[in-house]
Design a protein around this motif. Structure first.
Motif, PDB file in Angstrom:
ATOM      1  N   GLU A 507      43.236  41.125  50.141  1.00  0.00           N
ATOM      2  CA  GLU A 507      44.202  40.590  49.601  1.00  0.00           C
ATOM      3  C   GLU A 507      44.199  39.618  48.430  1.00  0.00           C
ATOM      4  OE1 GLU A 507      48.537  40.581  50.953  1.00  0.00           O
ATOM      5  OE2 GLU A 507      48.000  41.683  52.494  1.00  0.00           O
ATOM      6  N   LYS A 508      43.613  38.355  49.403  1.00  0.00           N
ATOM      7  CA  LYS A 508      43.438  37.455  49.154  1.00  0.00           C
ATOM      8  C   LYS A 508      42.100  36.776  47.641  1.00  0.00           C
ATOM      9  CE  LYS A 508      41.980  32.889  50.592  1.00  0.00           C
ATOM     10  NZ  LYS A 508      42.382  32.189  52.385  1.00  0.00           N
ATOM     11  N   GLY A 509      41.325  38.369  47.617  1.00  0.00           N
ATOM     12  CA  GLY A 509      39.984  38.289  46.580  1.00  0.00           C
ATOM     13  C   GLY A 509      40.712  38.755  45.907  1.00  0.00           C
ATOM     14  N   ALA A 510      41.594  39.651  45.423  1.00  0.00           N
ATOM     15  CA  ALA A 510      42.394  40.705  45.111  1.00  0.00           C
ATOM     16  C   ALA A 510      43.049  40.054  43.839  1.00  0.00           C
ATOM     17  CB  ALA A 510      43.018  41.948  44.929  1.00  0.00           C
ATOM     18  N   VAL A 511      44.119  38.959  44.676  1.00  0.00           N
ATOM     19  CA  VAL A 511      44.784  38.576  43.784  1.00  0.00           C
ATOM     20  C   VAL A 511      43.819  37.046  43.505  1.00  0.00           C
ATOM     21  CG1 VAL A 511      46.552  35.681  43.841  1.00  0.00           C
ATOM     22  CG2 VAL A 511      47.030  38.369  45.036  1.00  0.00           C
ATOM     23  N   ARG A 512      43.016  36.854  43.632  1.00  0.00           N
ATOM     24  CA  ARG A 512      41.643  35.504  43.294  1.00  0.00           C
ATOM     25  C   ARG A 512      41.134  36.332  42.100  1.00  0.00           C
ATOM     26  NH1 ARG A 512      38.989  31.753  48.150  1.00  0.00           N
ATOM     27  NH2 ARG A 512      40.938  30.854  47.643  1.00  0.00           N
ATOM     28  N   TYR A 513      40.814  37.750  42.014  1.00  0.00           N
ATOM     29  CA  TYR A 513      40.376  37.958  41.225  1.00  0.00           C
ATOM     30  C   TYR A 513      41.004  38.065  39.788  1.00  0.00           C
ATOM     31  CZ  TYR A 513      37.910  41.576  38.095  1.00  0.00           C
ATOM     32  OH  TYR A 513      37.211  42.285  37.247  1.00  0.00           O
ATOM     33  N   ALA A 514      42.125  38.419  40.537  1.00  0.00           N
ATOM     34  CA  ALA A 514      44.008  38.989  39.095  1.00  0.00           C
ATOM     35  C   ALA A 514      43.979  37.118  38.684  1.00  0.00           C
ATOM     36  CB  ALA A 514      44.230  39.264  39.188  1.00  0.00           C
ATOM     37  N   LEU A 515      43.951  36.122  38.884  1.00  0.00           N
ATOM     38  CA  LEU A 515      43.518  34.646  38.314  1.00  0.00           C
ATOM     39  C   LEU A 515      42.573  34.532  37.847  1.00  0.00           C
ATOM     40  CD1 LEU A 515      45.172  31.371  38.143  1.00  0.00           C
ATOM     41  CD2 LEU A 515      43.935  31.107  40.498  1.00  0.00           C
ATOM     42  N   ARG A 516      41.126  35.120  38.097  1.00  0.00           N
ATOM     43  CA  ARG A 516      40.115  34.173  37.251  1.00  0.00           C
ATOM     44  C   ARG A 516      40.309  35.356  35.378  1.00  0.00           C
ATOM     45  NH1 ARG A 516      37.485  35.611  41.721  1.00  0.00           N
ATOM     46  NH2 ARG A 516      36.609  37.474  41.208  1.00  0.00           N
ATOM     47  N   LYS A 517      41.051  36.373  35.791  1.00  0.00           N
ATOM     48  CA  LYS A 517      41.045  37.411  34.249  1.00  0.00           C
ATOM     49  C   LYS A 517      42.438  36.661  34.011  1.00  0.00           C
ATOM     50  CE  LYS A 517      37.041  40.446  35.420  1.00  0.00           C
ATOM     51  NZ  LYS A 517      36.023  40.267  34.249  1.00  0.00           N
ATOM     52  N   ARG A 518      43.198  35.980  34.454  1.00  0.00           N
ATOM     53  CA  ARG A 518      44.750  35.310  33.896  1.00  0.00           C
ATOM     54  C   ARG A 518      45.325  36.519  33.991  1.00  0.00           C
ATOM     55  NH1 ARG A 518      41.813  31.607  34.894  1.00  0.00           N
ATOM     56  NH2 ARG A 518      41.045  29.774  33.867  1.00  0.00           N
ATOM     57  N   ILE A 519      45.237  37.116  34.999  1.00  0.00           N
ATOM     58  CA  ILE A 519      46.241  38.595  34.662  1.00  0.00           C
ATOM     59  C   ILE A 519      47.942  38.149  35.030  1.00  0.00           C
ATOM     60  CG2 ILE A 519      47.217  40.747  35.680  1.00  0.00           C
ATOM     61  CD1 ILE A 519      43.863  41.269  35.576  1.00  0.00           C
ATOM     62  N   VAL A 520      48.037  37.434  36.294  1.00  0.00           N
ATOM     63  CA  VAL A 520      49.194  36.444  36.774  1.00  0.00           C
ATOM     64  C   VAL A 520      48.579  34.782  36.532  1.00  0.00           C
ATOM     65  CG1 VAL A 520      49.129  38.336  38.538  1.00  0.00           C
ATOM     66  CG2 VAL A 520      47.547  36.085  39.468  1.00  0.00           C
ATOM     67  N   PRO A 521      49.730  34.199  36.598  1.00  0.00           N
ATOM     68  CA  PRO A 521      49.831  33.135  36.497  1.00  0.00           C
ATOM     69  C   PRO A 521      49.131  32.244  37.987  1.00  0.00           C
ATOM     70  CG  PRO A 521      52.631  33.598  36.650  1.00  0.00           C
ATOM     71  CD  PRO A 521      50.731  35.072  36.694  1.00  0.00           C
ATOM     72  N   GLU A 522      49.007  30.848  37.495  1.00  0.00           N
ATOM     73  CA  GLU A 522      48.031  29.845  38.697  1.00  0.00           C
ATOM     74  C   GLU A 522      49.541  29.630  39.317  1.00  0.00           C
ATOM     75  OE1 GLU A 522      45.558  26.731  39.686  1.00  0.00           O
ATOM     76  OE2 GLU A 522      45.033  27.776  37.738  1.00  0.00           O
ATOM     77  N   ASP A 523      50.873  29.364  38.946  1.00  0.00           N
ATOM     78  CA  ASP A 523      51.260  28.913  39.602  1.00  0.00           C
ATOM     79  C   ASP A 523      52.272  30.093  40.855  1.00  0.00           C
ATOM     80  OD1 ASP A 523      52.869  30.287  37.646  1.00  0.00           O
ATOM     81  OD2 ASP A 523      54.491  28.718  37.779  1.00  0.00           O
ATOM     82  N   LEU A 524      52.429  30.708  40.785  1.00  0.00           N
ATOM     83  CA  LEU A 524      52.918  32.006  41.295  1.00  0.00           C
ATOM     84  C   LEU A 524      51.603  32.078  42.113  1.00  0.00           C
ATOM     85  CD1 LEU A 524      54.503  34.583  39.168  1.00  0.00           C
ATOM     86  CD2 LEU A 524      55.750  32.414  40.544  1.00  0.00           C
ATOM     87  N   VAL A 525      50.424  32.107  42.074  1.00  0.00           N
ATOM     88  CA  VAL A 525      49.830  32.900  42.636  1.00  0.00           C
ATOM     89  C   VAL A 525      49.292  31.454  44.024  1.00  0.00           C
ATOM     90  CG1 VAL A 525      46.682  32.732  43.416  1.00  0.00           C
ATOM     91  CG2 VAL A 525      47.656  34.111  41.452  1.00  0.00           C
ATOM     92  N   GLN A 526      49.246  30.773  43.943  1.00  0.00           N
ATOM     93  CA  GLN A 526      49.295  29.340  44.901  1.00  0.00           C
ATOM     94  C   GLN A 526      49.857  29.530  46.092  1.00  0.00           C
ATOM     95  OE1 GLN A 526      45.870  28.208  44.768  1.00  0.00           O
ATOM     96  NE2 GLN A 526      45.162  28.205  42.305  1.00  0.00           N
ATOM     97  N   PRO A 527      51.102  29.521  45.941  1.00  0.00           N
ATOM     98  CA  PRO A 527      51.776  29.520  46.974  1.00  0.00           C
ATOM     99  C   PRO A 527      51.598  31.354  48.177  1.00  0.00           C
ATOM    100  CG  PRO A 527      53.219  28.760  45.177  1.00  0.00           C
ATOM    101  CD  PRO A 527      52.077  29.391  44.715  1.00  0.00           C
ATOM    102  N   TYR A 528      51.040  32.276  47.141  1.00  0.00           N
ATOM    103  CA  TYR A 528      50.938  33.483  48.048  1.00  0.00           C
ATOM    104  C   TYR A 528      49.910  33.359  48.903  1.00  0.00           C
ATOM    105  CZ  TYR A 528      50.477  38.551  48.845  1.00  0.00           C
ATOM    106  OH  TYR A 528      50.056  39.956  48.754  1.00  0.00           O
TER     107      TYR A 528
END
Length: 542
Positions: A507-528
């Motif tokens: 899960e952590k790797g997938a979310v970080r990959y989505a963040l690098r691709k700018r698919i999801v906003p960073e302010d939502l990723v960090q709490p997750y």
């Protein structure tokens, strides 16, 4: 110090550089060299049988067997540093790297980085200070001794772990530390030799040199590792794949050294890339097994010769004459290891899962020295004052660690009982093995059917037999999981926690990959991600 048998073989391979008489003498010496190698192999075989019967570490037995045969052969044989550094070391590093799972390495990277980085520096400094003021040596020889004896060789520890079950996190930390510790030792050793040859080196220049050598080695390893992947995928012959990996291991080291960067770091990175990105691309499970088996045999063979030659190289009579100085060196490297492990890992709880105290005891006693320490000692420049004394001190420390600590380690691991096995855990492990094996066999059957090798009727019969095994294993595992959820197996969490950890890391790797691709906003990723980290910390050590 004398050269090795392998060194003579290399020397004989240049007949154009010698006279006809010398060439005939060289040709006549080849059978003698072959006989020596055969005798060494027979000794190693006997040692394997004896150590199995006595239940002592194999490498310890090899060293003890080598001690009395120093003067038996007509030729002087020993541990040649050039052979170790250019042939043996790349093989051992590459074999460890291709068998290292990057995801597990990533999950234990913080304690590994502490031990292989600051830990080795602290240990080297403590050893150097004690040796300098205790034996009256200059700083250069003292620092060389500190760096050489701060290096750990965990062959003995890994051998013990194969016989006695330990948590996989502890095993990964041990393997990861030695993987990067060898590279760190070589970089630091070369830096001290630069200071010795140039006479001075500023702190800024030293840091710059370290970064260039280490990062440059990582870059060379990454480039060569990635370049090998498309070649590997196009090779359908497993024997050609073996040749590619040998060329990658040895060539990466030599290219790194030629470019003035760390060849050891380069081999580590190239091996990790090939093992984690190249091997999974192989279409045949048998090809992957052939390649891994080859490197397992290569690592075993290299270790066998290294530790047998260590015993042959060491002269107990010479060590006895300087016994007080050797005892001080042993005290120094033990104290350095104790302080670096207990102090640094005590602060680990602030940013990662803490290391249990029982594990720390094993890491301290497992501070065993090996071939790299001896090779670095013998490779000290001849012009350095007190070189022979330094070599004898290092050899004494290596002998103590291999024999005394090597013999004590298995009993300590058993006594600490760090991984108790219940009947339910034993049954779960066996079922998981059956399930994994059956699923892999079904995948291979699918591949054989698609390639036209296997008729469909035979495929269906074999597939059904494996499916029956899969269904039985899944049913029993489900029952055990239900018992765990009902609270009946509270002490058997580690197996399920291992699976949960893999899922959370995915899960952590997938979310970080989505963040690098700018698919999801960073302010939502960090709490997750923070929530995922808290869940990871709450899991039991595996």
């Amino acid at each position: 110090m004398g050269g090795s048998a392998m060194e003579w073989i290399v020397a004989q391979q240049n007949p154009l550089d010698s006279s006809p008489v010398e060439s005939s003498q060289a040709a006549g010496s080849i059978p003698e060299i072959v006989i020596i190698l055969i005798i060494l192999l027979m000794i190693a075989t006997v040692v394997a049988l004896v150590t199995q019967r006595l239940r002592i570490p194999y490498v310890t037995g090899l060293v003890l067997a080598g001690l009395p045969i120093t003067e038996v052969f007509s030729r002087r044989i020993g541990l040649d540093p050039s052979l170790v550094l250019n042939l043996f070391l790349p093989i051992l590093i590459f074999e460890a790297a291709i068998n290292t799972d990057i995801s597990r390495l990533r999950s234990t990277f913080k304690p590994i980085a502490l031990l292989a980085g600051p830990g080795s520096i602290v240990s080297s400094a403590i050893i150097a200070a004690i040796v300098k003021y205790g034996l009256g040596l200059n700083w250069i020889p003292a620092l060389l001794i500190g760096i050489i004896l701060a290096n750990t060789d965990t062959v003995s520890m890994i051998a013990v772990f194969k016989e006695i079950r330990v948590p996989s996190r502890l095993s990964t930390i041990v393997e990861g530390e030695t993987l990067f510790n060898d590279a760190a030792a070589l970089v630091s050793y070369n830096l001290i030799l630069v200071v010795y040859t140039t006479g001075s080196l500023t702190i800024v220049d030293g840091i710059k040199e370290l970064l260039i050598v280490a990062l440059g080695g990582g870059l060379v390893g990454a480039i060569l590792g990635y370049l090998s992947l498309p070649i590997f995928t196009r090779l359908n012959d497993p024997l050609s794949s073996l040749l590619l990996t040998v060329a990658l291991a040895l060539g990466t080291f030599q290219i790194g050294q030629f470019l003035g960067v760390s060849g050891a770091v380069a081999v580590v990175i190239a091996g990790l890339i090939f093992g984690n990105l190249g091997l999974p691309r192989s279409s045949s499970a048998s090809d992957r097994m052939s390649l891994l088996s080859f490197w397992e045999y290569a690592g075993f063979g290299v270790n066998t010769f290294i530790f047998l030659l260590i015993g042959i190289e060491i002269n107990p009579i010479m060590l006895w004459k300087i016994l007080p100085a050797i005892l001080l060196v042993i005290l120094a490297y033990q104290l350095g290891r104790i302080l670096s492990v207990y102090l640094l890992l005590a602060g680990l709880r602030w940013f990662d899962r803490p290391i249990p105290m029982q594990w720390q005891h094993i890491l301290v006693l497992g501070n065993i020295k090996g071939s790299l320490s001896m090779a670095l000692a013998v490779a000290i420049p001849l012009s350095l004052t007190g070189r022979d004394f330094i070599i004898e001190l290092v050899f004494g420390g290596v002998l103590f660690s291999l024999v005394i600590q090597g013999l004590a380690l298995p009993s300590l691991v058993k006594r600490l009982n760090i991984s108790p096995v219940s009947d339910a855990m034993q049954e779960t492990g066996q079922l998981q093995i059956q399930l994994i094996a059956a699923k892999a066999a079904q995948e291979e059957l699918d591949s054989l059917l698609k390639s036209g090798v296997l008729p469909k009727a035979i495929y269906e019969e074999l597939w059904a037999s494996y499916q029956a095994r899969v269904a039985q294993s899944e049913r029993v595992l489900r029952d055990l999981y239900n018992q765990y959820r009902a609270g009946q197996l509270k002490s058997d969490r580690s197996g399920l926690d291992t699976i949960r950890r893999q899922l959370l890391l995915a899960e952590k790797g997938a979310v970080r990959y989505a963040l690098r691709k700018r698919i999801v906003p960073e302010d939502l990723v960090q709490p997750y991600i923070k929530d995922l980290d808290e869940k990871l910390l709450s899991l039991e050590d595996d």
